[in-house]
Design a protein around this motif. Sequence first.
Motif, PDB file in Angstrom:
ATOM      1  N   HIS A 145       0.816  -1.288   0.065  1.00  0.00           N
ATOM      2  CA  HIS A 145       0.117  -0.099  -0.185  1.00  0.00           C
ATOM      3  C   HIS A 145       0.718   1.355   0.228  1.00  0.00           C
ATOM      4  N   HIS A 146       2.255   1.075   0.305  1.00  0.00           N
ATOM      5  CA  HIS A 146       3.035   2.267  -0.002  1.00  0.00           C
ATOM      6  C   HIS A 146       3.347   2.470  -1.369  1.00  0.00           C
ATOM      7  N   MET A 147       3.075   1.513  -2.279  1.00  0.00           N
ATOM      8  CA  MET A 147       3.356   1.640  -3.720  1.00  0.00           C
ATOM      9  C   MET A 147       2.309   1.389  -4.727  1.00  0.00           C
ATOM     10  N   PHE A 148       1.129   2.002  -4.288  1.00  0.00           N
ATOM     11  CA  PHE A 148       0.053   2.008  -5.168  1.00  0.00           C
ATOM     12  C   PHE A 148       0.158   2.579  -6.472  1.00  0.00           C
ATOM     13  N   THR A 149       1.181   3.525  -6.513  1.00  0.00           N
ATOM     14  CA  THR A 149       1.486   4.589  -7.777  1.00  0.00           C
ATOM     15  C   THR A 149       2.676   3.903  -8.318  1.00  0.00           C
ATOM     16  N   SER A 150       3.217   2.801  -7.940  1.00  0.00           N
ATOM     17  CA  SER A 150       4.652   2.337  -8.437  1.00  0.00           C
ATOM     18  C   SER A 150       4.728   1.509  -9.745  1.00  0.00           C
ATOM     19  N   GLY A 151       3.375   1.835 -10.334  1.00  0.00           N
ATOM     20  CA  GLY A 151       3.033   0.929 -11.819  1.00  0.00           C
ATOM     21  C   GLY A 151       2.838  -0.408 -11.263  1.00  0.00           C
ATOM     22  N   THR A 152       2.272  -0.568 -10.172  1.00  0.00           N
ATOM     23  CA  THR A 152       1.695  -1.787  -9.423  1.00  0.00           C
ATOM     24  C   THR A 152       0.627  -2.151 -10.185  1.00  0.00           C
ATOM     25  N   PRO A 153       0.733  -3.818 -10.740  1.00  0.00           N
ATOM     26  CA  PRO A 153      -0.718  -4.097 -11.493  1.00  0.00           C
ATOM     27  C   PRO A 153      -1.809  -4.197 -10.563  1.00  0.00           C
ATOM     28  N   ASP A 154      -3.093  -4.214 -11.452  1.00  0.00           N
ATOM     29  CA  ASP A 154      -4.517  -4.253 -10.849  1.00  0.00           C
ATOM     30  C   ASP A 154      -4.446  -5.202  -9.832  1.00  0.00           C
ATOM     31  N   TRP A 155      -4.051  -6.567 -10.137  1.00  0.00           N
ATOM     32  CA  TRP A 155      -4.464  -7.525  -8.891  1.00  0.00           C
ATOM     33  C   TRP A 155      -3.880  -7.221  -7.674  1.00  0.00           C
ATOM     34  N   MET A 156      -2.344  -6.606  -7.811  1.00  0.00           N
ATOM     35  CA  MET A 156      -1.699  -6.500  -6.442  1.00  0.00           C
ATOM     36  C   MET A 156      -2.181  -5.314  -5.887  1.00  0.00           C
ATOM     37  N   ARG A 157      -2.618  -4.312  -6.321  1.00  0.00           N
ATOM     38  CA  ARG A 157      -3.344  -3.194  -5.721  1.00  0.00           C
ATOM     39  C   ARG A 157      -4.274  -3.435  -4.923  1.00  0.00           C
ATOM     40  N   VAL A 158      -5.197  -4.369  -5.460  1.00  0.00           N
ATOM     41  CA  VAL A 158      -6.451  -4.660  -4.933  1.00  0.00           C
ATOM     42  C   VAL A 158      -6.346  -5.643  -4.001  1.00  0.00           C
ATOM     43  N   PHE A 159      -5.244  -6.648  -3.871  1.00  0.00           N
ATOM     44  CA  PHE A 159      -5.129  -7.393  -2.770  1.00  0.00           C
ATOM     45  C   PHE A 159      -4.654  -6.661  -1.669  1.00  0.00           C
ATOM     46  N   PHE A 160      -3.768  -5.810  -1.739  1.00  0.00           N
ATOM     47  CA  PHE A 160      -3.191  -5.205  -0.755  1.00  0.00           C
ATOM     48  C   PHE A 160      -4.213  -4.239  -0.163  1.00  0.00           C
ATOM     49  N   MET A 161      -5.154  -3.449  -0.548  1.00  0.00           N
ATOM     50  CA  MET A 161      -6.190  -2.553  -0.268  1.00  0.00           C
ATOM     51  C   MET A 161      -7.008  -3.342   0.615  1.00  0.00           C
ATOM     52  N   ILE A 162      -7.441  -4.566   0.260  1.00  0.00           N
ATOM     53  CA  ILE A 162      -8.144  -5.357   1.248  1.00  0.00           C
ATOM     54  C   ILE A 162      -7.468  -5.657   2.460  1.00  0.00           C
ATOM     55  N   ALA A 163      -6.285  -6.118   2.572  1.00  0.00           N
ATOM     56  CA  ALA A 163      -5.522  -6.507   3.368  1.00  0.00           C
ATOM     57  C   ALA A 163      -5.369  -5.411   4.469  1.00  0.00           C
ATOM     58  N   THR A 164      -5.039  -4.202   3.844  1.00  0.00           N
ATOM     59  CA  THR A 164      -4.627  -3.007   4.687  1.00  0.00           C
ATOM     60  C   THR A 164      -5.988  -2.740   5.375  1.00  0.00           C
ATOM     61  N   MET A 165      -6.941  -2.531   4.883  1.00  0.00           N
ATOM     62  CA  MET A 165      -8.383  -2.237   5.350  1.00  0.00           C
ATOM     63  C   MET A 165      -8.783  -3.131   6.368  1.00  0.00           C
ATOM     64  N   ALA A 166      -8.465  -4.307   6.232  1.00  0.00           N
ATOM     65  CA  ALA A 166      -8.796  -5.457   7.327  1.00  0.00           C
ATOM     66  C   ALA A 166      -8.002  -4.987   8.754  1.00  0.00           C
ATOM     67  N   ILE A 167      -6.826  -4.234   8.470  1.00  0.00           N
ATOM     68  CA  ILE A 167      -6.056  -4.143   9.981  1.00  0.00           C
ATOM     69  C   ILE A 167      -6.875  -2.886  10.830  1.00  0.00           C
ATOM     70  N   ALA A 168      -7.876  -2.263  10.313  1.00  0.00           N
ATOM     71  CA  ALA A 168      -8.798  -1.314  10.992  1.00  0.00           C
ATOM     72  C   ALA A 168      -9.477  -2.056  12.091  1.00  0.00           C
ATOM     73  N   VAL A 169      -9.755  -3.379  11.727  1.00  0.00           N
ATOM     74  CA  VAL A 169     -10.679  -4.017  12.558  1.00  0.00           C
ATOM     75  C   VAL A 169     -10.178  -4.338  14.065  1.00  0.00           C
ATOM     76  N   PRO A 170      -8.968  -4.971  14.091  1.00  0.00           N
ATOM     77  CA  PRO A 170      -8.315  -5.547  15.387  1.00  0.00           C
ATOM     78  C   PRO A 170      -7.975  -4.007  15.830  1.00  0.00           C
ATOM     79  N   THR A 171      -7.621  -3.037  15.254  1.00  0.00           N
ATOM     80  CA  THR A 171      -7.059  -1.610  15.938  1.00  0.00           C
ATOM     81  C   THR A 171      -8.307  -1.089  16.520  1.00  0.00           C
ATOM     82  N   GLY A 172      -9.512  -1.016  15.773  1.00  0.00           N
ATOM     83  CA  GLY A 172     -10.588  -0.519  16.388  1.00  0.00           C
ATOM     84  C   GLY A 172     -11.087  -1.041  17.579  1.00  0.00           C
TER      85      GLY A 172
END
Lengths: 203, 333, 568
Positions: free
Chosen positions: C309-336
């Motif tokens: 998620h630190h590399m979303f604009t580094s020419g990262t392919p679509d599938w990679m952006r999507v996977f890491f977006m989902i994983a990143t959002m998931a961290i909000a739950v235990p933190t919350g």
Amino acid sequence: MQGSLASDALRVGSSQAHAAHAEHPDHRVFGLLMFLVAEGCLFLGLFMAYLAYRLTAPVWPPEGTPERELLLPGINTAILLSSSWVIHQAKPAIQANNVKGLRLWFALTALMGAIFLAGQLYEYSHLEFGLTTNLFASSFYVLTGFHGLHVAAGLLFILAVLWRSLKPGHYSAQRHFGVEAAEIYWHFVDGVWIVLFILLYLL
Amino acid sequence: MSALKNIFLVGIGVLLTLASLWYGQNHHLLPEAAANSAPLFDSLFNSTITLATGIFLVVEGVLLYCAFRYRKRRGDRGDGDPNHGNVLLEIVWTAVPAVIILWLGLASLDVYQAVYGGADVGGHVHAAMAMGSSQETEAGDPGYAYTPAVLPGKERGQPDLVVQVQGMQYAWMFTYPESGLVAGELHLPLNKRVRLNMTAMDVNHAFWVPQFRLKQDLIPGRETHLEFVPTQLGTYPIICAELCGPYHGVMVAQLVVETPEEFERWQQEQLVAARGENNALAWAGDLHPSPSESAFVQVHQRRLGLSPADLTSLKLPKDSVPLTRTGSLPSAG
Amino acid sequence: MTQLQDNPTFAAAPKASLEPAAEPWWRFFTFSTDHKVIGIQYLVTGFFFYLVGGALATAVRAELATPEADFLGFERYNGAFTLHATIMIFLWIVPALMGGFGNYLVPLMIGARDMAFPRLNAVAFWLIPPSGLLLLASLFLEAPSAGWTSYPPLSLISGKVGEELWILSILLGGTSSILGAVNFITTILKLRMPGMKMDKMPLFCWAMLAASIITLIATPVLAGALILLSFDLLAGTAFFNPSGGGDPVVYQHMFWFYSHPAVYIMVLPVFGMISEILPVHARKPIFAYKAIAYSSLAICFLGLIVWVHHMFTSGTPDWMRVFFMIATMAIAVPTGIKVFSWLATLWGGKIHYRTAMLFAMGFISMFVIGGLSGIILASVPLDIHVHDTYFVVAHLHYVLFGGSVFGIYAGLYHWFPKMTGRLLNEFWGRVHFALTFVGFNMCFLPMHKLGLMGMPRRVAQYDPQFADLNWISSVGAFILAISTLPFLVNAIYSWVAGPKAGDNPWQALTLEWTTSSPPPAHNFYGDPILLTGPYDYGLHSKETLDYLAAQLQSLRELALAEAEPTSS
């Protein structure tokens, strides 16, 4: 009643105080294993980088890389792998208080390790590509070089154990952490080599 | 809890919701929207701000409430109520954030598909694929906030115009392959789908137009892409958004969105001018500029309206700012 | 408002004969293997580097007070922000939290005499001063100027000396971290006192365990990246140099594989400390102990799989952006879960407004803001606009300053009495808190808008439309700079001449408060005894607590009577 509870607690407290001076268990093997997790991740990171290059390059190895020779490295690999079996014989020996046996197996392992390192250096000196020739060459030297450094460290560890074993009573059936640790480390170095060999020579 | 307390709490809830909804639409945190991607971004952003405001107000509100209501009173030496768990409450505050996150993830995916889907803007070039729905809605219409919108014109992956972008320390170069024009400003025709094929000449850079809400790195050794449709006339900054050296902050170019007729005219003017001028590579007799340096010079030379002769008399000291004070540039022509 | 007097045996200073001598000042400059000495060494060293990093930040904000690059100039500015971030991360927050608080508290909290490997502990600490010296040297020789992220190819052409100093410094610091992690994992898993099962240990220990696991797995990958970068820099290889067939993006992957989990290393121990501090000063058990414990492990796991998620604009392919977006959002739950549990801990409590509590509550309020901006950053389309802008600078400072630093201050105010045997002045503590809170928000709140409106990061010169907000931010930064003064003076004065604290000025229940302040060399007189759970506030009557305190006192006298004369 507060009085009797107080004396109960005092009795418990004082007996615990005596028990405090008992030997506490040796966690150094566990600590070493944790450290090897970190070392493993170091190599894993380097392997991943290598795979990234390998899998995205249009041609691999890059144009102009000479054919990878397998005979010498193959022999070297066999030596390193069998040295793992050799060092493994040391622990049962010291567990039977057989210091001479320990020293035999460790000396043999050290010899095999030294042969491996010598073989590596020989290979380096005869390779037709250098560190900066191309990406494969750079990866090859950095990965095997790093591994070689770890083999050298393991070798020093084994020699240190050998040196310490000269002191009578230093290693016994009850205390031989150094022996165990050196063996674990040596197996680790071996395991890394297996992956390295597959990645660099076979794939 | 008494009925009065319930009504009071519901009232607070309503107030918080209204405040959040209001702020989500009135935050004034974004610049104008000038491409098809922007309204999609904006509606997602607005909804996220609404949610974030709501969560913020609730959390900080509870915190402040506790700070006041549960402060230790003078002389009270006792402990609080030893309540240390409530399974239902814990389930609720696990499930609710999970649902919110799920919503945000799906809404983001939607917007992502609408803006990028099928256009293959990853780091390698593949054959363009026709894709996407032909459903047309009005961008910015809150009722259809997350419906993928395709503006009239070519589909994703089939651009009307392709421009090569090169970034270097510290300038931008835009090449229009069809006409062969090389310019230091990016001119684009309104409402036409544009594809940028981008690469860097030296270090990493990034192409960012805040008014488009689009950004993509320029990486040496590979080509990256952006695809969009400019929807509003105007001049917008192209900002380098990846640290590229000490002068990273002044690596700015102009993006001009004009009518197709103006765009054609501009291209013609530039081509004529380029043919007529001396080759900028020969601008300074005793210097031997590297290609990127001369491109840099060429770009600025055009923008500042200087002739090669003017440039020979300029000296650029090491720490000087190569552009105008503002870092943005007077419009060309 | 100092010591509470109503529970004299629990809170009173021990009799003169039982009072341990404080460590002589020169001990802190030696190769001591005592985890308490090492912990303080880490804290003081870390704080020194905090001041250096803060001075650099002040210089950065002085430059940014006006749109032109007229203070430091373009080149020095890049060195300033590079060193600022590097020092704050590797020489302040990580060492202070893991090495400082971790070392000091973990053995005490689990009833151990010391860490599992005391000599390794000392080695780990003594890697920090050379690491810091290398960076300080670069201030005079050649500063690294490619950002703390040091992306190639830029980092390969920004000055070899500065860059290699930076690399070596981090390699040393990283080694220190890894050795520390080995120690913490072994200590927490193997050295808990009999009777303290995992689910009875303080949450700070859970947090340290999770942070140590992350350290163990992720830090070596950074080492790998820096080794390859060094080869490119010095030996002419091209791992990350496209002109030799290499790929700059591979560096980004290796770098962020560590540097994202690093932020959890920098916040999990703080989460742990907050879980300790809130119950004590709100006189309530921690709410949802198990959820907080397991959420630390969840964050540990998830934190290792979100780095792209630190590399979303580094020419990262679509599938990679999507996977890491989902994983990143998931961290909000235990933190919350943690945040809500902390709020529930406060609810129904009796909150004492000691400075430690002020900073703890400040932490919650500021960290939540950082978390919300983090959620925005998790979404790929939103991140694409705000990546590498001041929005990210706002986010990171809300979580690292509003989060970690506020948490460190809370920990300092809370455990200073235990470490030094003396109390910090509460009035100046409040002044410190107020100045910090105001200065911090004034500095970083405007940055959200700056980024959204179009101001990129790492620029010495910016568009004049951003001048007003930058001016406000710089004023806030100066207030923040000044805010460290009341704390510094308070800490130094109180350490030397503050009022005696006694064993347990806060009437807390974790094990470190059952021993003296400061604790004796072997931590406890005789063996530590688990009299209560760590968060049993409100569960025992005053009579029971008085009785337990009397027991402790008797046992201590007994242990001293039995001990050799040379103990302590």
